[in-house]
Design a protein around this motif. Structure first.
Motif, PDB file in Angstrom:
ATOM      1  N   VAL A   1       0.844  -1.203   0.000  1.00 52.48           N
ATOM      2  CA  VAL A   1       0.000   0.000   0.000  1.00 52.48           C
ATOM      3  C   VAL A   1       0.875   1.247   0.000  1.00 52.48           C
ATOM      4  O   VAL A   1       0.593   2.219  -0.702  1.00 52.48           O
ATOM      5  N   SER A   2       1.948   1.226   0.776  1.00 50.59           N
ATOM      6  CA  SER A   2       2.802   2.415   0.830  1.00 50.59           C
ATOM      7  C   SER A   2       3.454   2.670  -0.526  1.00 50.59           C
ATOM      8  O   SER A   2       3.697   3.816  -0.900  1.00 50.59           O
ATOM      9  N   HIS A   3       3.699   1.608  -1.276  1.00 48.02           N
ATOM     10  CA  HIS A   3       4.283   1.754  -2.610  1.00 48.02           C
ATOM     11  C   HIS A   3       3.330   2.516  -3.521  1.00 48.02           C
ATOM     12  O   HIS A   3       3.728   3.467  -4.196  1.00 48.02           O
ATOM     13  N   CYS A   4       2.060   2.123  -3.549  1.00 45.53           N
ATOM     14  CA  CYS A   4       1.089   2.849  -4.379  1.00 45.53           C
ATOM     15  C   CYS A   4       0.817   4.221  -3.776  1.00 45.53           C
ATOM     16  O   CYS A   4       0.622   5.200  -4.484  1.00 45.53           O
ATOM     17  N   GLY A   5       0.816   4.304  -2.450  1.00 41.83           N
ATOM     18  CA  GLY A   5       0.568   5.573  -1.766  1.00 41.83           C
ATOM     19  C   GLY A   5       1.621   6.624  -2.065  1.00 41.83           C
ATOM     20  O   GLY A   5       1.331   7.822  -2.060  1.00 41.83           O
ATOM     21  N   ALA A   6       2.853   6.194  -2.356  1.00 40.24           N
ATOM     22  CA  ALA A   6       3.909   7.158  -2.670  1.00 40.24           C
ATOM     23  C   ALA A   6       3.596   7.897  -3.971  1.00 40.24           C
ATOM     24  O   ALA A   6       3.725   9.122  -4.052  1.00 40.24           O
ATOM     25  N   GLY A   7       3.169   7.150  -4.977  1.00 38.39           N
ATOM     26  CA  GLY A   7       2.798   7.801  -6.239  1.00 38.39           C
ATOM     27  C   GLY A   7       1.608   8.720  -6.058  1.00 38.39           C
ATOM     28  O   GLY A   7       1.571   9.836  -6.590  1.00 38.39           O
ATOM     29  N   CYS A   8       0.630   8.265  -5.279  1.00 35.09           N
ATOM     30  CA  CYS A   8      -0.550   9.087  -5.011  1.00 35.09           C
ATOM     31  C   CYS A   8      -0.161  10.362  -4.265  1.00 35.09           C
ATOM     32  O   CYS A   8      -0.602  11.453  -4.610  1.00 35.09           O
ATOM     33  N   THR A   9       0.653  10.212  -3.250  1.00 31.88           N
ATOM     34  CA  THR A   9       1.034  11.359  -2.434  1.00 31.88           C
ATOM     35  C   THR A   9       1.787  12.403  -3.246  1.00 31.88           C
ATOM     36  O   THR A   9       1.466  13.595  -3.184  1.00 31.88           O
TER      37      THR A   9
ATOM     38  N   GLY B   1       1.772  12.777  -6.487  1.00 35.46           N
ATOM     39  CA  GLY B   1       0.833  13.323  -7.470  1.00 35.46           C
ATOM     40  C   GLY B   1      -0.106  14.334  -6.839  1.00 35.46           C
ATOM     41  O   GLY B   1      -0.384  15.400  -7.411  1.00 35.46           O
ATOM     42  N   ASP B   2      -0.584  14.024  -5.646  1.00 37.85           N
ATOM     43  CA  ASP B   2      -1.489  14.939  -4.946  1.00 37.85           C
ATOM     44  C   ASP B   2      -0.795  16.255  -4.599  1.00 37.85           C
ATOM     45  O   ASP B   2      -1.361  17.324  -4.793  1.00 37.85           O
ATOM     46  N   ILE B   3       0.410  16.175  -4.092  1.00 40.76           N
ATOM     47  CA  ILE B   3       1.136  17.394  -3.720  1.00 40.76           C
ATOM     48  C   ILE B   3       1.351  18.282  -4.947  1.00 40.76           C
ATOM     49  O   ILE B   3       1.064  19.487  -4.919  1.00 40.76           O
TER      50      ILE B   3
ATOM     51  N   TYR C   1      -5.533  12.550  -9.593  1.00 41.84           N
ATOM     52  CA  TYR C   1      -5.649  11.190 -10.125  1.00 41.84           C
ATOM     53  C   TYR C   1      -4.689  10.951 -11.291  1.00 41.84           C
ATOM     54  O   TYR C   1      -4.000   9.922 -11.341  1.00 41.84           O
ATOM     55  N   LEU C   2      -4.633  11.895 -12.217  1.00 42.87           N
ATOM     56  CA  LEU C   2      -3.755  11.719 -13.379  1.00 42.87           C
ATOM     57  C   LEU C   2      -2.289  11.618 -12.970  1.00 42.87           C
ATOM     58  O   LEU C   2      -1.554  10.746 -13.452  1.00 42.87           O
ATOM     59  N   LEU C   3      -1.863  12.493 -12.077  1.00 40.79           N
ATOM     60  CA  LEU C   3      -0.473  12.428 -11.627  1.00 40.79           C
ATOM     61  C   LEU C   3      -0.219  11.195 -10.759  1.00 40.79           C
ATOM     62  O   LEU C   3       0.868  10.613 -10.805  1.00 40.79           O
TER      63      LEU C   3
ATOM     64  N   PHE D   1      -6.889   4.048  -3.175  1.00 37.24           N
ATOM     65  CA  PHE D   1      -6.247   5.059  -2.318  1.00 37.24           C
ATOM     66  C   PHE D   1      -6.893   6.427  -2.551  1.00 37.24           C
ATOM     67  O   PHE D   1      -7.275   7.125  -1.612  1.00 37.24           O
ATOM     68  N   GLU D   2      -7.022   6.797  -3.817  1.00 40.75           N
ATOM     69  CA  GLU D   2      -7.578   8.103  -4.157  1.00 40.75           C
ATOM     70  C   GLU D   2      -9.053   8.215  -3.752  1.00 40.75           C
ATOM     71  O   GLU D   2      -9.504   9.291  -3.376  1.00 40.75           O
ATOM     72  N   VAL D   3      -9.811   7.125  -3.808  1.00 39.34           N
ATOM     73  CA  VAL D   3     -11.220   7.158  -3.382  1.00 39.34           C
ATOM     74  C   VAL D   3     -11.305   7.588  -1.916  1.00 39.34           C
ATOM     75  O   VAL D   3     -12.111   8.446  -1.549  1.00 39.34           O
ATOM     76  N   GLY D   4     -10.469   6.992  -1.071  1.00 38.27           N
ATOM     77  CA  GLY D   4     -10.467   7.378   0.341  1.00 38.27           C
ATOM     78  C   GLY D   4     -10.041   8.818   0.536  1.00 38.27           C
ATOM     79  O   GLY D   4     -10.670   9.578   1.287  1.00 38.27           O
TER      80      GLY D   4
END
Length: 192
Positions: A53-61, A63-65, A91-93, A132-135
């Motif tokens: 989860v942290s692996h996917c969360g890194a890309g999300c984080t 991208g979000d920033i 989401y795109l990033l 991840f992004e849904v939450g």
């Protein structure tokens, strides 16, 4: 994973540092050599899922920033809120960075070329990062429409905004957990 641990610490703070010392450091070649081991010690199942989860969360984080600052800098809004543009940019990033992180984990482990590596990375990460992004997006909607409605919306130039985003990312971590269990058990996502 070298980039994943510091990014995870952006939202999980000391818990991410503990997880790195307990489960991340033990996979490094230097640690293995120092402890005269050929393979890292076995992780409990929950730790394997948390690392996934942290692996996917890194890309999300990341991208979000990036997207949050870009949308804020551009000043784009609909009906006084930037939320729709934040969702799209986030989401795109997240997909771009998440698939990139996953590619560099999967392709070398499986010995895949670029095309097959990217295909495997998309299969392994899109479901996870979407969960991840849904939450995170649900949390952002609560902050925007319930807790800080117009005209008092929070913006990325506020520390309160980023504190609440940390909570949203932790929420995203929780919503991505079931997807990662499924992906890892099916062998779609590498167990790290």
């Amino acid at each position: 994973m070298e980039a994943v641990w510091p990014v995870t610490a952006l939202y999980f703070g000391p818990l991410a540092i503990w997880a790195y010392w307990r489960f991340g450091r033990t996979t490094s070649p230097a640690w293995l050599k120092q402890n005269e081991l050929e393979q890292p010690p076995e992780k409990p199942g929950w730790a394997t899922i948390a690392v996934g989860v942290s692996h996917c969360g890194a890309g999300c984080t990341l991208g979000d920033i990036l997207a949050e600052f870009a949308v804020f800098g551009l000043g784009v809004t609909i009906a006084g809120t930037a939320l729709p543009y934040e969702y799209i940019g986030d989401y795109l990033l997240a997909v771009l960075l998440g698939v990139g992180f996953q590619y560099f984990a999967i392709a070398p482990m499986r010995g895949l070329g670029v095309r097959d590596g990217l295909r495997a990375a998309v299969k392994a990460d899109v479901l996870s990062l979407t969960a991840f992004e849904v939450g995170l997006f649900a949390w952002m909607a609560l902050m925007t429409f319930v807790f800080y409605p117009a005209p008092h919306h929070l913006h990325p130039n506020s520390p309160v905004y980023w504190f609440l985003m940390q909570i949203g990312m932790i929420t995203g971590f929780a919503t991505a957990w079931p997807a990662n269990i499924w992906l890892i058990r099916r062998g779609i996502k590498e167990s790290m």
